[in-house]
Design a protein around this motif. Structure first.
Motif, PDB file in Angstrom:
ATOM      1  N   SER A  36       0.824  -1.208   0.000  1.00  0.00           N
ATOM      2  CA  SER A  36       0.000   0.000   0.000  1.00  0.00           C
ATOM      3  C   SER A  36       0.862   1.263   0.000  1.00  0.00           C
ATOM      4  O   SER A  36       2.036   1.240   0.351  1.00  0.00           O
ATOM      5  N   LYS A  37       0.222   2.357  -0.441  1.00  0.00           N
ATOM      6  CA  LYS A  37       0.798   3.713  -0.339  1.00  0.00           C
ATOM      7  C   LYS A  37       2.191   3.828  -0.950  1.00  0.00           C
ATOM      8  O   LYS A  37       3.114   4.400  -0.348  1.00  0.00           O
ATOM      9  N   VAL A  38       2.340   3.322  -2.156  1.00  0.00           N
ATOM     10  CA  VAL A  38       3.627   3.408  -2.853  1.00  0.00           C
ATOM     11  C   VAL A  38       3.740   4.760  -3.555  1.00  0.00           C
ATOM     12  O   VAL A  38       2.842   5.169  -4.290  1.00  0.00           O
ATOM     13  N   GLU A  39       4.852   5.429  -3.324  1.00  0.00           N
ATOM     14  CA  GLU A  39       5.068   6.751  -3.920  1.00  0.00           C
ATOM     15  C   GLU A  39       6.428   6.905  -4.586  1.00  0.00           C
ATOM     16  O   GLU A  39       6.693   7.953  -5.186  1.00  0.00           O
ATOM     17  N   SER A  40       7.288   5.882  -4.496  1.00  0.00           N
ATOM     18  CA  SER A  40       8.625   6.046  -5.062  1.00  0.00           C
ATOM     19  C   SER A  40       9.189   4.721  -5.562  1.00  0.00           C
ATOM     20  O   SER A  40       8.863   3.651  -5.025  1.00  0.00           O
ATOM     21  N   PRO A  41      10.069   4.779  -6.567  1.00  0.00           N
ATOM     22  CA  PRO A  41      10.759   3.564  -7.020  1.00  0.00           C
ATOM     23  C   PRO A  41      11.590   2.932  -5.906  1.00  0.00           C
ATOM     24  O   PRO A  41      11.728   1.708  -5.856  1.00  0.00           O
ATOM     25  N   ALA A  42      12.134   3.751  -5.013  1.00  0.00           N
ATOM     26  CA  ALA A  42      12.976   3.220  -3.933  1.00  0.00           C
ATOM     27  C   ALA A  42      12.207   2.244  -3.056  1.00  0.00           C
ATOM     28  O   ALA A  42      12.776   1.247  -2.582  1.00  0.00           O
ATOM     29  N   GLN A  43      10.924   2.501  -2.832  1.00  0.00           N
ATOM     30  CA  GLN A  43      10.111   1.572  -2.037  1.00  0.00           C
ATOM     31  C   GLN A  43      10.027   0.213  -2.714  1.00  0.00           C
ATOM     32  O   GLN A  43      10.070  -0.833  -2.057  1.00  0.00           O
ATOM     33  N   MET A  44       9.901   0.209  -4.039  1.00  0.00           N
ATOM     34  CA  MET A  44       9.794  -1.052  -4.775  1.00  0.00           C
ATOM     35  C   MET A  44      11.138  -1.773  -4.837  1.00  0.00           C
ATOM     36  O   MET A  44      11.198  -3.002  -4.775  1.00  0.00           O
ATOM     37  N   GLU A  45      12.207  -1.017  -4.941  1.00  0.00           N
ATOM     38  CA  GLU A  45      13.538  -1.633  -4.930  1.00  0.00           C
ATOM     39  C   GLU A  45      13.793  -2.312  -3.586  1.00  0.00           C
ATOM     40  O   GLU A  45      14.335  -3.426  -3.537  1.00  0.00           O
ATOM     41  N   ALA A  46      13.374  -1.655  -2.505  1.00  0.00           N
ATOM     42  CA  ALA A  46      13.568  -2.235  -1.170  1.00  0.00           C
ATOM     43  C   ALA A  46      12.707  -3.481  -0.988  1.00  0.00           C
ATOM     44  O   ALA A  46      13.167  -4.492  -0.440  1.00  0.00           O
ATOM     45  N   LEU A  47      11.457  -3.425  -1.461  1.00  0.00           N
ATOM     46  CA  LEU A  47      10.580  -4.587  -1.342  1.00  0.00           C
ATOM     47  C   LEU A  47      11.109  -5.748  -2.181  1.00  0.00           C
ATOM     48  O   LEU A  47      11.116  -6.901  -1.724  1.00  0.00           O
ATOM     49  N   ALA A  48      11.562  -5.459  -3.386  1.00  0.00           N
ATOM     50  CA  ALA A  48      12.110  -6.516  -4.254  1.00  0.00           C
ATOM     51  C   ALA A  48      13.317  -7.176  -3.595  1.00  0.00           C
ATOM     52  O   ALA A  48      13.482  -8.409  -3.660  1.00  0.00           O
ATOM     53  N   ALA A  49      14.147  -6.389  -2.950  1.00  0.00           N
ATOM     54  CA  ALA A  49      15.327  -6.947  -2.282  1.00  0.00           C
ATOM     55  C   ALA A  49      14.923  -7.858  -1.123  1.00  0.00           C
ATOM     56  O   ALA A  49      15.508  -8.940  -0.928  1.00  0.00           O
ATOM     57  N   GLU A  50      13.918  -7.451  -0.348  1.00  0.00           N
ATOM     58  CA  GLU A  50      13.439  -8.282   0.754  1.00  0.00           C
ATOM     59  C   GLU A  50      12.829  -9.586   0.242  1.00  0.00           C
ATOM     60  O   GLU A  50      13.056 -10.663   0.811  1.00  0.00           O
TER      61      GLU A  50
END
Length: 308
Positions: free
Chosen positions: A100-114
């Motif tokens: 939820s509440k995604v606003e930046s590519p950095a959030q997706m990069e961090a989630l992908a890494a996890e």
């Protein structure tokens, strides 16, 4: 850029969100006919119930998979309690992790890494867990292309309703007028990025309003929709499935255009429509979608029949 023909989520019409800790509702959910079931750990699950939701997630995901439905989960942002959510749900091997509440590519990069770390830890095939960002703010929409391209795990994105209205400072209306531009722009951004756009849910309970909302959704080009009321799943699926009339018309247009080409002509007139290459290709896409959906529904029916 058009959605890739290799996108496994292209035929997924209805994405049903369910309370994350309601075991009875979660186990019964495959009977709704939704294409994707989402165990919701954010707004639908009070903070006090999230530990229970995480604990039951593996059982829920396995049951949904067994019933031939795509198992998904929506977690909270990593900067809140998303890491705890992920630790609970990844043993269930969800096909999709929404955030939820995604606003930046950095959030997706961090989630992908996890997720990559969890796949390695649990011996899940690398790269098999998909990510669907939930865009719920104006900032998220204007960054949509960047967000979609932040990870190869992202085949689709979803635009929100209630949080979007709050972020815009708008008044919530049954006809969704306040969301028409955000929904339209989001669809355009997703098409440019080459990912499936999932429309915002209709959050009122009346069927007439839901039907009108679906007409708007289809008119501007959406083929997938979030659903928060199980009673609206069948209606949503029908709206996103080519009708018998559309299929018949597509066959007629294709036959007429191909006959015209054989005669050295570059267009054909079919029931008042001038069929050229764009409309010819559109007709072929309708038939392809009809075939994909027929195959998917038949496979699900076989799974249900096998399980009794």
């Amino acid at each position: 850029m058009a959605i890739s023909i290799d996108n496994p989520f292209e035929p997924m019409r209805s994405w049903l969100f369910l309370p994350g800790a309601d075991m009875d509702a979660l186990i019964a959910a495959p009977t709704t006919g939704a294409d994707v079931l989402v165990q919701e750990l954010e707004d639908f699950t009070p903070a006090a119930l999230r530990p229970k939701a995480r604990e039951i997630a593996p059982q829920v995901m396995n049951e949904w998979r067994r019933r031939g439905v795509v198992p998904a989960v929506r977690i909270n942002p990593l900067e809140t309690c998303g890491l705890d959510d992920l630790a609970g749900v990844m043993p269930g091997r969800p096909a999709v992790v929404m955030m939820s509440k995604v606003e930046s590519p950095a959030q997706m990069e961090a989630l992908a890494a996890e997720i990559t770390r969890w796949e390695a830890h649990l011996a899940i095939p690398a790269g098999s867990t998909h990510i669907v960002p939930n865009i719920e703010s104006a900032l998220g929409i204007v960054r949509a292309i960047e967000i979609a391209q932040a990870s190869k795990r992202i085949p689709a994105m979803l635009v929100g309703t209630e949080d979007m209205v709050v972020d815009l400072g708008a008044d919530r209306q049954r006809d969704g007028a306040e969301l028409f531009y955000p929904r339209s722009r989001f669809l355009l951004e997703c098409a440019a990025a080459g990912v499936l756009a999932i429309d915002s849910p209709y959050t009122f309970s009346d069927h007439d309003g839901a039907q009108a909302d679906l007409r708007t959704s289809r008119a501007i080009g959406y083929k997938a929709k979030a659903v928060v009321n199980a009673d609206l799943v069948a209606m949503t699926n029908r709206a996103s499935t080519p009708s018998d009339e559309q299929v018949a018309a597509a066959h007629k247009q294709i036959a007429a255009f191909e006959a015209a080409l054989l005669e050295g002509r570059s267009r054909a007139d079919v029931d008042g429509l001038v069929v050229e290459y764009p409309s010819y290709n559109s007709a072929k896409r309708i038939l392809k979608r009809h075939a994909l959906l027929s195959t998917m529904v038949a496979a699900r029916e076989r799974a249900h029949a096998t399980l009794g």
